[in-house]
Write an enzyme that holds these catalytic residues in place. Structure first.
Site, PDB file in Angstrom:
ATOM      1  CD  GLU A  72       3.617   8.249  -2.382  1.00 18.53           C
ATOM      2  OE1 GLU A  72       3.947   8.680  -3.499  1.00 18.53           O
ATOM      3  OE2 GLU A  72       2.932   8.891  -1.572  1.00 18.53           O
ATOM      4  CB  SER A  73       8.138   3.861   1.330  1.00 13.19           C
ATOM      5  OG  SER A  73       8.257   5.196   1.746  1.00 13.19           O
TER       6      SER A  73
END
Length: 142
Positions: free
Chosen positions: A63-64
């Site tokens: 997700e980062s």
């Protein structure tokens, strides 16, 4: 907006200070027109109780890197990104070393970005395969 590879990496690494990305030691290391790569060390800090990489740490890496990559397709003065869905298939375990998250754009719309993030080990073995959907929102006027 057009940014150099160095500008992208500097922005992402500075933007990550004092966040979960810093806690997990995620570092952005490569970028291109349609991809972004970050690495994360696999240490006991990101293990689950059985001594292997925690799936949640893999998802946090995915997700980062996918969310950071979406920032380069928007106007950051007027828009912002929110992850709205992520899925992950954990295919192989790893106890130590480094994993790399490579986000590649699948769909770049005005309001949604869809990313495929492959998490691999140092030998290129696929550890997890993730899919992330980001929503592009207009910033609220203050």
């Amino acid at each position: 907006m057009i940014f150099s590879k160095e500008q992208i990496l500097e922005f992402c690494n500075q933007f990550s200070k004092n966040t979960l990305m810093q806690t997990l030691q995620i570092e952005y290391i490569d970028a291109g027109e349609d991809f972004l790569v970050a690495k994360m060390p696999v240490t006991p800090a990101v293990h689950q109780p059985m001594g292997i990489l925690h799936g949640g740490a893999s998802v946090a890496l995915a997700e980062s890197v996918g969310s950071a990559a979406s920032h380069f397709f928007i106007n950051p003065e007027k828009q912002e990104i929110r992850g709205i869905e992520i899925s992950a298939n954990h295919l192989k375990s790893i106890r130590e070393g480094v994993v790399f998250g490579t986000a590649k754009i699948i769909h770049k719309g005005r309001s949604l970005h869809l990313w495929e993030i492959k998490i691999t080990d140092e030998s290129g073995n696929l550890i997890s395969l993730c899919k992330l959907t980001n929503m592009v929102l207009d910033k609220k006027l203050k």
